[in-house]
Write a protein that holds these residues in place. Sequence first.
Motif, PDB file in Angstrom:
ATOM      1  N   TYR A 217      -2.404 -10.818   1.536  1.00 44.09           N
ATOM      2  CA  TYR A 217      -1.663 -10.159   0.463  1.00 44.09           C
ATOM      3  C   TYR A 217      -2.436  -9.017  -0.195  1.00 44.09           C
ATOM      4  O   TYR A 217      -1.992  -8.484  -1.204  1.00 44.09           O
ATOM      5  N   ASN A 218      -3.568  -8.677   0.409  1.00 41.89           N
ATOM      6  CA  ASN A 218      -4.368  -7.563  -0.104  1.00 41.89           C
ATOM      7  C   ASN A 218      -4.697  -7.751  -1.590  1.00 41.89           C
ATOM      8  O   ASN A 218      -4.505  -6.845  -2.409  1.00 41.89           O
ATOM      9  N   LEU A 219      -5.170  -8.937  -1.935  1.00 43.29           N
ATOM     10  CA  LEU A 219      -5.538  -9.226  -3.319  1.00 43.29           C
ATOM     11  C   LEU A 219      -6.882  -8.580  -3.654  1.00 43.29           C
ATOM     12  O   LEU A 219      -7.768  -8.499  -2.818  1.00 43.29           O
ATOM     13  N   HIS A 220      -7.013  -8.141  -4.884  1.00 46.59           N
ATOM     14  CA  HIS A 220      -8.276  -7.572  -5.356  1.00 46.59           C
ATOM     15  C   HIS A 220      -8.785  -8.402  -6.534  1.00 46.59           C
ATOM     16  O   HIS A 220      -8.014  -8.733  -7.444  1.00 46.59           O
ATOM     17  N   PRO A 221     -10.064  -8.727  -6.543  1.00 41.94           N
ATOM     18  CA  PRO A 221     -10.610  -9.516  -7.652  1.00 41.94           C
ATOM     19  C   PRO A 221     -10.350  -8.898  -9.023  1.00 41.94           C
ATOM     20  O   PRO A 221     -10.177  -9.622 -10.005  1.00 41.94           O
ATOM     21  N   CYS A 222     -10.301  -7.589  -9.089  1.00 41.76           N
ATOM     22  CA  CYS A 222     -10.155  -6.928 -10.390  1.00 41.76           C
ATOM     23  C   CYS A 222      -8.795  -7.174 -11.029  1.00 41.76           C
ATOM     24  O   CYS A 222      -8.655  -7.039 -12.254  1.00 41.76           O
TER      25      CYS A 222
END
Length: 211
Positions: free
Chosen positions: A155-160
């Motif tokens: 899902y192309n998650l980003h920690p930010c």
Amino acid sequence: MLMKNYIFDFDGTLINSRKIMFSAFNDVANYMCFPNKIKNLSKDTEFTYPEKLISDIYKKYHLNNLSLDDCIKNYRMFLKKRENIKMTFGDIEFVLQQLQINQKRLFIISDRRTFELEHLLNINDLAGYFIESLGRDIYGMKSNNNSLNYLIKKYNLHPCDTIYIGDKVSDFEFAKFNQLSFAYASYSNELFLCKDNDYYLLKKVVDILEI
């Protein structure tokens, strides 16, 4: 940073597992005639899986006149009955609806098995809110990070812009290790002895909407 992705723990965050645990334990204590001194668990007892909970109590109170296997079997029986009753925290459905309306992506990573998650989500009318719910049988225990890595890639998650919501110190450590924001669901009343205060404090379920 505005959060786009909300990853939830399950027990104590979405459903009141602590209440279920206490109720099921009282059921088995009465059924098996436990001594009166242990018929009501102390509120500082940590929520955990049946074998550990019953084994710890069995050893602590020297219940040698009872079969440990029978204690565990009967506790599981009462636990199953208790878990077949809807036990969500009061405003959780409203909160999940609002998050969906605001186009947030919702996931679950739990150390329960996936079929248990699916069953309990259906009983508690929560299944339709989550894109994916991952239990330990798919990618292993939460702490090994395989479930999270799967979600990040798919899902192309980003920690930010991703937050993990849980109710234990281990949940906080999981989020911190993976550079995710963390929200502590204190409404669960689970033990949370943590000196680090770098997290959102959720005193009520609706506080999730303030993140």
